[in-house]
Design a protein around this motif. Structure first.
Motif, PDB file in Angstrom:
ATOM      1  N   ASP A 143     -18.806  -7.995   7.300  1.00  0.00           N
ATOM      2  CA  ASP A 143     -19.876  -8.994   7.379  1.00  0.00           C
ATOM      3  C   ASP A 143     -20.993  -8.413   8.237  1.00  0.00           C
ATOM      4  OD1 ASP A 143     -21.416 -11.279   7.356  1.00  0.00           O
ATOM      5  OD2 ASP A 143     -20.198 -12.334   8.862  1.00  0.00           O
ATOM      6  N   PRO A 144     -21.800  -7.490   7.653  1.00  0.00           N
ATOM      7  CA  PRO A 144     -22.780  -6.767   8.460  1.00  0.00           C
ATOM      8  C   PRO A 144     -23.942  -7.614   8.942  1.00  0.00           C
ATOM      9  CG  PRO A 144     -23.013  -6.194   6.145  1.00  0.00           C
ATOM     10  CD  PRO A 144     -21.795  -7.059   6.248  1.00  0.00           C
ATOM     11  N   GLY A 145     -24.296  -8.670   8.203  1.00  0.00           N
ATOM     12  CA  GLY A 145     -25.396  -9.529   8.628  1.00  0.00           C
ATOM     13  C   GLY A 145     -26.756  -8.874   8.477  1.00  0.00           C
ATOM     14  N   VAL A 146     -27.794  -9.625   8.815  1.00  0.00           N
ATOM     15  CA  VAL A 146     -29.174  -9.162   8.750  1.00  0.00           C
ATOM     16  C   VAL A 146     -29.835  -9.470  10.081  1.00  0.00           C
ATOM     17  CG1 VAL A 146     -31.398  -9.391   7.586  1.00  0.00           C
ATOM     18  CG2 VAL A 146     -29.277  -9.597   6.278  1.00  0.00           C
ATOM     19  N   TYR A 190       8.137  -3.078  -5.575  1.00  0.00           N
ATOM     20  CA  TYR A 190       7.109  -4.050  -5.222  1.00  0.00           C
ATOM     21  C   TYR A 190       6.154  -3.468  -4.183  1.00  0.00           C
ATOM     22  CZ  TYR A 190       9.839  -7.684  -7.557  1.00  0.00           C
ATOM     23  OH  TYR A 190      10.507  -8.430  -8.486  1.00  0.00           O
ATOM     24  N   GLN A 191       4.884  -3.842  -4.312  1.00  0.00           N
ATOM     25  CA  GLN A 191       3.876  -3.495  -3.307  1.00  0.00           C
ATOM     26  C   GLN A 191       2.975  -4.697  -3.062  1.00  0.00           C
ATOM     27  OE1 GLN A 191       3.128   1.200  -4.581  1.00  0.00           O
ATOM     28  NE2 GLN A 191       1.426  -0.020  -3.758  1.00  0.00           N
ATOM     29  N   PRO A 192       2.472  -4.831  -1.840  1.00  0.00           N
ATOM     30  CA  PRO A 192       1.507  -5.907  -1.585  1.00  0.00           C
ATOM     31  C   PRO A 192       0.168  -5.612  -2.241  1.00  0.00           C
ATOM     32  CG  PRO A 192       1.774  -4.536   0.357  1.00  0.00           C
ATOM     33  CD  PRO A 192       2.785  -4.056  -0.632  1.00  0.00           C
ATOM     34  N   PHE A 193      -0.561  -6.663  -2.563  1.00  0.00           N
ATOM     35  CA  PHE A 193      -1.884  -6.509  -3.163  1.00  0.00           C
ATOM     36  C   PHE A 193      -2.929  -6.730  -2.070  1.00  0.00           C
ATOM     37  CE2 PHE A 193      -5.642  -7.555  -5.592  1.00  0.00           C
ATOM     38  CZ  PHE A 193      -5.543  -6.718  -6.690  1.00  0.00           C
ATOM     39  N   TYR A 194      -3.908  -5.829  -2.012  1.00  0.00           N
ATOM     40  CA  TYR A 194      -4.924  -5.863  -0.962  1.00  0.00           C
ATOM     41  C   TYR A 194      -6.259  -6.326  -1.541  1.00  0.00           C
ATOM     42  CZ  TYR A 194      -1.555  -3.041   1.637  1.00  0.00           C
ATOM     43  OH  TYR A 194      -0.425  -2.585   2.261  1.00  0.00           O
ATOM     44  N   LEU A 195      -6.689  -7.491  -1.107  1.00  0.00           N
ATOM     45  CA  LEU A 195      -7.989  -8.024  -1.514  1.00  0.00           C
ATOM     46  C   LEU A 195      -8.937  -7.963  -0.321  1.00  0.00           C
ATOM     47  CD1 LEU A 195      -9.771  -9.447  -3.643  1.00  0.00           C
ATOM     48  CD2 LEU A 195      -8.931 -11.628  -2.748  1.00  0.00           C
ATOM     49  N   GLY A 196      -9.978  -7.145  -0.432  1.00  0.00           N
ATOM     50  CA  GLY A 196     -10.974  -7.044   0.622  1.00  0.00           C
ATOM     51  C   GLY A 196     -12.180  -7.917   0.330  1.00  0.00           C
ATOM     52  N   VAL A 197     -12.941  -8.220   1.361  1.00  0.00           N
ATOM     53  CA  VAL A 197     -14.139  -9.062   1.241  1.00  0.00           C
ATOM     54  C   VAL A 197     -15.325  -8.298   1.812  1.00  0.00           C
ATOM     55  CG1 VAL A 197     -15.238 -11.238   1.860  1.00  0.00           C
ATOM     56  CG2 VAL A 197     -12.774 -11.182   1.420  1.00  0.00           C
ATOM     57  N   ALA A 198     -16.365  -8.143   0.995  1.00  0.00           N
ATOM     58  CA  ALA A 198     -17.572  -7.429   1.421  1.00  0.00           C
ATOM     59  C   ALA A 198     -18.787  -8.336   1.210  1.00  0.00           C
ATOM     60  CB  ALA A 198     -17.745  -6.137   0.636  1.00  0.00           C
ATOM     61  N   ILE A 199     -19.523  -8.588   2.273  1.00  0.00           N
ATOM     62  CA  ILE A 199     -20.732  -9.416   2.204  1.00  0.00           C
ATOM     63  C   ILE A 199     -21.936  -8.497   1.982  1.00  0.00           C
ATOM     64  CG2 ILE A 199     -22.029 -11.247   3.326  1.00  0.00           C
ATOM     65  CD1 ILE A 199     -19.072 -11.883   2.894  1.00  0.00           C
ATOM     66  N   LEU A 200     -22.797  -8.885   1.048  1.00  0.00           N
ATOM     67  CA  LEU A 200     -24.010  -8.116   0.751  1.00  0.00           C
ATOM     68  C   LEU A 200     -25.230  -8.956   1.099  1.00  0.00           C
ATOM     69  CD1 LEU A 200     -22.978  -6.619  -2.728  1.00  0.00           C
ATOM     70  CD2 LEU A 200     -22.719  -5.589  -0.462  1.00  0.00           C
ATOM     71  N   PRO A 201     -25.698  -8.889   2.328  1.00  0.00           N
ATOM     72  CA  PRO A 201     -26.837  -9.724   2.739  1.00  0.00           C
ATOM     73  C   PRO A 201     -28.157  -9.202   2.173  1.00  0.00           C
ATOM     74  CG  PRO A 201     -26.163  -8.289   4.537  1.00  0.00           C
ATOM     75  CD  PRO A 201     -25.180  -8.068   3.428  1.00  0.00           C
ATOM     76  N   ASP A 202     -29.017 -10.113   1.770  1.00  0.00           N
ATOM     77  CA  ASP A 202     -30.348  -9.758   1.245  1.00  0.00           C
ATOM     78  C   ASP A 202     -30.256  -8.680   0.180  1.00  0.00           C
ATOM     79  OD1 ASP A 202     -31.484 -11.614   2.845  1.00  0.00           O
ATOM     80  OD2 ASP A 202     -32.380 -10.221   4.273  1.00  0.00           O
ATOM     81  N   TRP A 203     -29.379  -8.878  -0.779  1.00  0.00           N
ATOM     82  CA  TRP A 203     -29.132  -7.845  -1.782  1.00  0.00           C
ATOM     83  C   TRP A 203     -30.164  -7.926  -2.898  1.00  0.00           C
ATOM     84  CZ3 TRP A 203     -26.553  -3.916  -0.534  1.00  0.00           C
ATOM     85  CH2 TRP A 203     -26.082  -3.017  -1.471  1.00  0.00           C
ATOM     86  N   PRO A 204     -30.765  -6.790  -3.330  1.00  0.00           N
ATOM     87  CA  PRO A 204     -31.793  -6.817  -4.379  1.00  0.00           C
ATOM     88  C   PRO A 204     -31.206  -7.221  -5.728  1.00  0.00           C
ATOM     89  CG  PRO A 204     -31.203  -4.557  -3.828  1.00  0.00           C
ATOM     90  CD  PRO A 204     -30.511  -5.426  -2.819  1.00  0.00           C
ATOM     91  N   LEU A 245     -11.887  -5.840  -4.578  1.00  0.00           N
ATOM     92  CA  LEU A 245     -12.908  -6.149  -3.585  1.00  0.00           C
ATOM     93  C   LEU A 245     -13.703  -7.362  -4.040  1.00  0.00           C
ATOM     94  CD1 LEU A 245     -13.866  -4.959  -0.870  1.00  0.00           C
ATOM     95  CD2 LEU A 245     -15.676  -3.789  -2.120  1.00  0.00           C
ATOM     96  N   LEU A 246     -13.793  -8.350  -3.159  1.00  0.00           N
ATOM     97  CA  LEU A 246     -14.545  -9.571  -3.445  1.00  0.00           C
ATOM     98  C   LEU A 246     -15.934  -9.449  -2.837  1.00  0.00           C
ATOM     99  CD1 LEU A 246     -14.548 -12.532  -4.516  1.00  0.00           C
ATOM    100  CD2 LEU A 246     -13.718 -13.222  -2.252  1.00  0.00           C
ATOM    101  N   PHE A 247     -16.948  -9.312  -3.686  1.00  0.00           N
ATOM    102  CA  PHE A 247     -18.331  -9.235  -3.230  1.00  0.00           C
ATOM    103  C   PHE A 247     -18.911 -10.647  -3.126  1.00  0.00           C
ATOM    104  CE2 PHE A 247     -18.494  -4.826  -5.058  1.00  0.00           C
ATOM    105  CZ  PHE A 247     -18.802  -4.187  -3.866  1.00  0.00           C
ATOM    106  N   ILE A 248     -19.598 -10.928  -2.027  1.00  0.00           N
ATOM    107  CA  ILE A 248     -20.289 -12.209  -1.853  1.00  0.00           C
ATOM    108  C   ILE A 248     -21.742 -11.918  -1.516  1.00  0.00           C
ATOM    109  CG2 ILE A 248     -20.419 -14.336  -0.519  1.00  0.00           C
ATOM    110  CD1 ILE A 248     -17.444 -14.197  -0.113  1.00  0.00           C
ATOM    111  N   LEU A 249     -22.660 -12.470  -2.338  1.00  0.00           N
ATOM    112  CA  LEU A 249     -24.098 -12.258  -2.164  1.00  0.00           C
ATOM    113  C   LEU A 249     -24.723 -13.572  -1.715  1.00  0.00           C
ATOM    114  CD1 LEU A 249     -22.956 -10.239  -4.405  1.00  0.00           C
ATOM    115  CD2 LEU A 249     -25.325  -9.979  -5.111  1.00  0.00           C
ATOM    116  N   PRO A 250     -24.915 -13.781  -0.408  1.00  0.00           N
ATOM    117  CA  PRO A 250     -25.393 -15.075   0.096  1.00  0.00           C
ATOM    118  C   PRO A 250     -26.771 -15.478  -0.412  1.00  0.00           C
ATOM    119  CG  PRO A 250     -24.491 -13.720   1.873  1.00  0.00           C
ATOM    120  CD  PRO A 250     -24.615 -12.842   0.673  1.00  0.00           C
ATOM    121  N   ASN A 251     -27.676 -14.501  -0.602  1.00  0.00           N
ATOM    122  CA  ASN A 251     -29.040 -14.870  -0.987  1.00  0.00           C
ATOM    123  C   ASN A 251     -29.134 -15.371  -2.419  1.00  0.00           C
ATOM    124  OD1 ASN A 251     -28.421 -12.289  -1.896  1.00  0.00           O
ATOM    125  ND2 ASN A 251     -30.562 -11.650  -1.968  1.00  0.00           N
TER     126      ASN A 251
END
Length: 305
Positions: A143-146, A190-204, A245-251
């Motif tokens: 969550d790098p922020g702006v 069996y293996q665990p599943f890894y879901l990451g979350v990446a925030i893309l602030p002010d993304w074009p 990877l779960l991308f979230i684009l707030p803008n």
């Protein structure tokens, strides 16, 4: 005069392009092998000894090889520097490469061990979750922020990373792996599943299409190496696809799931439902609550598994 011309070209070639210099050597040897059988015939035509003909043929051969290989040498643009091998060390992004060509002494290394990420954030330059700028709480979150304003509060990030860990450890979140590796001893496991979350602030907008986000996700997941416990480092080409990877684009209130494979979760296999539920959480909060969208997307992703 031809000899001086050849020497000038050879010096220029050796200074600016080692691959092209190797090209000259290889091409010369290859051509000399092809025309060696004609030396005796040329000696008879010009009434000269084979040794004299061979010297002139070899000289012309080198001259033509240099001319051919120089066509691959591209001069640097105005204001740019030819980087030496030592100056190419510790370059991990395209932005750093372009900056180093203008200033060879520029320190733009991106080290995850000390959190010294160098921006700006771009499709080919995104922080590793361990970097301080990600505010990841030690989990697969960024969550790098702006301008120092992150999309979530510190407590929200703690809650999200704790929930991601809980979902990952659930028995019904484990996936079956092994058939790709064809291990005769441990064929299925069996293996665990890894879901990451990446925030893309002010993304074009031009970089927000599914194809661009899918490619960017592959780069980030390779850097993050979320399943390192099972596959080691560096990440092998053949492995069980247990990361997304779960991308979230707030803008733009957009959500996208990037995956290396559709075996367990991808945009067309459960990822659409993940994005729909996360967007619904965005709308319910008036389009401002990234935490609710991330939490809803993570819950739906692991429910799909």
């Amino acid at each position: 005069r031809p000899l001086l011309t050849w020497l000038h070209a050879f010096v220029r070639l050796s200074r600016h392009s080692r691959p092209a210099l190797r090209c000259v050597v290889v091409l010369s040897v290859t051509r000399s092998q092809r025309i060696r059988q004609t030396n005796r015939m040329l000696a008879e035509v010009f009434s000269a000894t084979p040794a004299v003909v061979q010297r002139w043929v070899f000289f012309l051969l080198l001259l033509s090889s240099v001319a051919h290989c120089l066509s691959f040498v591209k001069p640097a643009k105005t204001g740019e520097h030819f980087l030496t091998p030592s100056e190419l060390v510790n370059i991990s992004t395209v932005d750093c490469l372009e900056a180093r060509k203008k200033d060879p002494k520029l320190d733009c290394t991106n080290s995850s061990s000390n959190g010294s990420f160098v921006g700006p954030i771009s499709p080919v330059n995104y922080p590793i979750y361990r970097d301080a700028v990600c505010n990841s709480e030690g989990d697969f979150l960024c969550d790098p922020g702006v301008q120092w304003h992150t999309s979530m509060t510190a407590q929200q990030r703690v809650n999200l990373t704790q929930r991601l860990g809980e979902l990952r450890k659930r028995d019904d979140s484990l996936v079956v792996c092994g058939h790709l590796l064809k291990d005769p001893i441990d064929n299925w496991h069996y293996q665990p599943f890894y879901l990451g979350v990446a925030i893309l602030p002010d993304w074009p907008a031009e970089s927000s299409d599914p194809e661009s986000l899918q490619k960017m996700g592959q780069l980030i997941m390779a850097d993050w190496n979320m399943d390192e416990l099972y596959v080691g480092h560096p990440q092998p080409h053949l492995r069980c696809p247990t990361t997304s990877l779960l991308f979230i684009l707030p803008n733009s209130n957009e959500v996208f799931v990037s995956s290396p494979s559709c075996e367990f979760l991808c945009d067309s296999n459960g990822g659409g439902q993940v994005a729909t539920r996360a967007r619904a959480a965005f709308r319910a909060s008036g389009g401002s609550n990234v935490y609710e969208a991330a939490m809803a997307g993570a819950e739906e992703g692991y429910n799909h598994l």
